[in-house]
Design an enzyme around this catalytic site. Structure first.
Site, PDB file in Angstrom:
ATOM      1  CG  HIS A 105      16.742 -30.126  40.008  1.00 58.20           C
ATOM      2  ND1 HIS A 105      17.596 -29.310  40.886  1.00 58.20           N
ATOM      3  CD2 HIS A 105      15.811 -29.251  39.629  1.00 58.20           C
ATOM      4  CE1 HIS A 105      17.106 -28.066  40.933  1.00 58.20           C
ATOM      5  NE2 HIS A 105      16.041 -27.861  40.317  1.00 58.20           N
ATOM      6  CE  LYS A 131      13.167 -25.678  42.091  1.00 55.14           C
ATOM      7  NZ  LYS A 131      13.766 -24.609  41.018  1.00 55.14           N
ATOM      8  CE  LYS A 278     -14.890 -40.823  24.696  1.00 55.70           C
ATOM      9  NZ  LYS A 278     -15.784 -39.988  23.717  1.00 55.70           N
ATOM     10  CG  ASP A 314     -19.270 -38.750  23.887  1.00 59.67           C
ATOM     11  OD1 ASP A 314     -19.074 -37.353  24.374  1.00 59.67           O
ATOM     12  OD2 ASP A 314     -18.515 -39.348  24.185  1.00 59.67           O
TER      13      ASP A 314
END
Ligand code: ATR
Length: 472
Positions: A105, A131, A278, A314
């Protein structure tokens, strides 16, 4: 496979949680380090608390408990690499039927070189499963983990790998599609064992990670910052399910849109773009639809033959909602607000030859947009309004401030009133309009229209707007 970690602090509570978790999960992880009092007797009780397979994990690395779990014949134990290679080798040599997961980890970062070195180190210990879990500080960190999973699969090694944190959330859905053995999902909000964990029910019911077919899945998603509030994951995943498509839609929490597009364009099939990207996204696309170019905003990206094209749904979504009530040509419209949404709708009204006034709190912004479009402008502070349609694009009235309205109720007379806000569906402005006998359009209509247009662009299917509206 979905694994639910059991994070209760009392044994009785843990047993209850195990029963609930068994209804959703394929496998449970018993986190001994979350339990306040745990001895050999209670461990035995816990291990017989479900018919599902169990991973026993103790992040406090208490060897006596791990050895007891193995003696009791638990299905898996997770050994953190930090307990030392010598000890791990000894446990592996004496483990009977229990399968071993060796884990690493990093709670600070995801580093390509480091994860590859750790992979080699763990591989040498020959556990059944490797893992590797790291913290994502950037959305692109997820790609390091996906590459690692692909590499492990090529070498026929079983791996669990994912990124923690909000920016790593996508890895909790996508890692299994790239070949990871399982992903962790929490039993309920507040019962997470690591940051960024998604509720297991959502992994199953919204993302359908059981039903998706591995590396052939088409990946769609929302790119923005923030993204957590969006309804897109509910709507698009439900539609994909209804259409029986091997597609998934996820939220990408992005900081640098250019770097995201360059890194992810290989694995995505289509994107929704939201605030604040956007406009910013345009230079990174191969092609931009002429309307989106004129508006200066892209909210939809389609990938075809490896090329990315930007569209704006939109504008069309809003205009479609208005045109169900009145024509644009020679009708009078007022838009409240002068931001990105106002711009898209204003462009559509001018294209349709409607007459337009833009009103905004900050008058300079209204003036700038009005000059660009060749229309009138003013401030929100007006005394009289005689138009056919009023459109609110400001955020006033949006959850949680649902009792606010951008304009005095007295001004709402004999007009169509359209609020782009969809949370709540009926805003204070729309309530006032209704009370004054005005017709209304909810933001839910615009959202449903623009989502249906996105789906048409991505997968070529017509989806009923009312079906989408029902999910908002
Ligand atoms: P979007 O892309 O959704 O249009 P935006 O570009 O941030 O978002 O624009 C938000 C609009 O809501 C702006 O017109 C803003 O007015 P200002 O230009 O004066 O900032 C308007 N707005 C936000 N909060 C407001 C408030 N409390 N009262 C009035 N207008 C508000």
């Amino acid at each position: 496979m979905i694994c639910i970690p059991i994070t209760a602090s009392k044994v009785n509570e843990a047993i209850k949680d195990m029963k609930k978790a068994s209804q959703i999960a394929d496998i449970l992880e018993l986190r001994l380090d979350f339990l306040r009092n745990i001895g050999e007797k209670s461990l035995k009780r816990l291990l017989s608390g479900t018919r599902k397979k169990i991973i026993v994990t103790d992040r406090k690395n208490r060897l006596n408990l791990i050895e007891e779990a193995i003696r009791l014949g638990t299905d898996y134990v997770d050994l953190d690499i930090s307990i030392g290679e010598k000890l791990i080798k000894k446990i592996i040599a004496n483990k009977n039927k229990t399968r071993i997961i060796v884990s690493s980890h990093n709670y600070k970062k995801t580093d390509r070189k480091e994860v590859n070195q750790i992979f080699e180190k763990i591989k040498k210990l020959k556990p059944e499963i490797i893992k590797i879990v790291t913290l994502a500080n950037d959305i692109n960190d997820n790609l390091i983990i996906f590459d690692l999973i692909r590499k492990a699969r090529k070498q026929n090694k079983k791996i669990i790998a994912l990124c923690m944190g909000e920016r790593g959330e996508v890895s909790r859905i996508l890692s299994v599609l790239f070949g990871a053995e399982l992903t962790f999902g929490c039993l309920a909000k507040g019962k997470e064992s690591a940051p960024g964990q998604i509720v297991a029910k959502d992994l199953k019911n919204i993302y359908r990670i059981h039903k998706l077919k591995g590396n052939k899945v088409n990946i769609f998603g929302l790119v923005g910052n923030p993204v957590a509030h969006s309804k897109g994951i509910t709507v698009h995943n439900k539609v994909f399910q209804k259409l029986n498509m091997n597609n998934v839609y996820v939220n990408f929490l992005v900081d640098d849109v250019g770097s995201f597009i360059k890194s992810f364009e290989g694995i995505i099939s289509g994107l929704s773009i939201t605030i604040p990207f956007k406009g910013e996204v345009i230079p990174y696309l191969d092609k931009v639809d002429p309307i989106a170019k004129k508006i200066g905003a892209v909210n939809t990206i389609v990938k075809k033959n490896g090329r990315l094209t930007g569209y704006n749904t939109d504008c069309a979504g809003a205009i479609k909602a208005i045109e169900e009530h009145i024509k644009l040509k020679n009708h009078d419209f007022v838009i409240l607000g002068a931001g990105g949404t106002a711009r898209a709708i204003a462009y559509g009204i001018k294209e349709g030859k409607g007459n337009l006034i833009i009103l905004n709190r900050t008058i300079n912004k209204a003036e700038k947009l009005a000059n660009e479009l060749g229309c009138a402008f003013g401030s929100l502070d007006i005394q009289f309004l005689n138009v056919h349609c009023l459109i609110n694009t400001t955020s006033v009235g949006m959850f949680p401030k649902i009792n606010d309205s951008p304009i005095n109720r007295k001004l709402l007379k004999k007009m169509l009133v359209f609020d782009v806000i969809y949370n709540p569906k009926i805003t204070k402005l729309l309530k006032d309009a209704r009370a004054n006998d005005c017709k209304i359009i909810s933001g839910a209509d615009m959202f449903a229209n623009q989502a249906a247009l996105q789906l048409k662009l991505w997968v070529g299917k017509n989806v009923d707007k009312n079906y989408i509206k029902g999910m908002i």
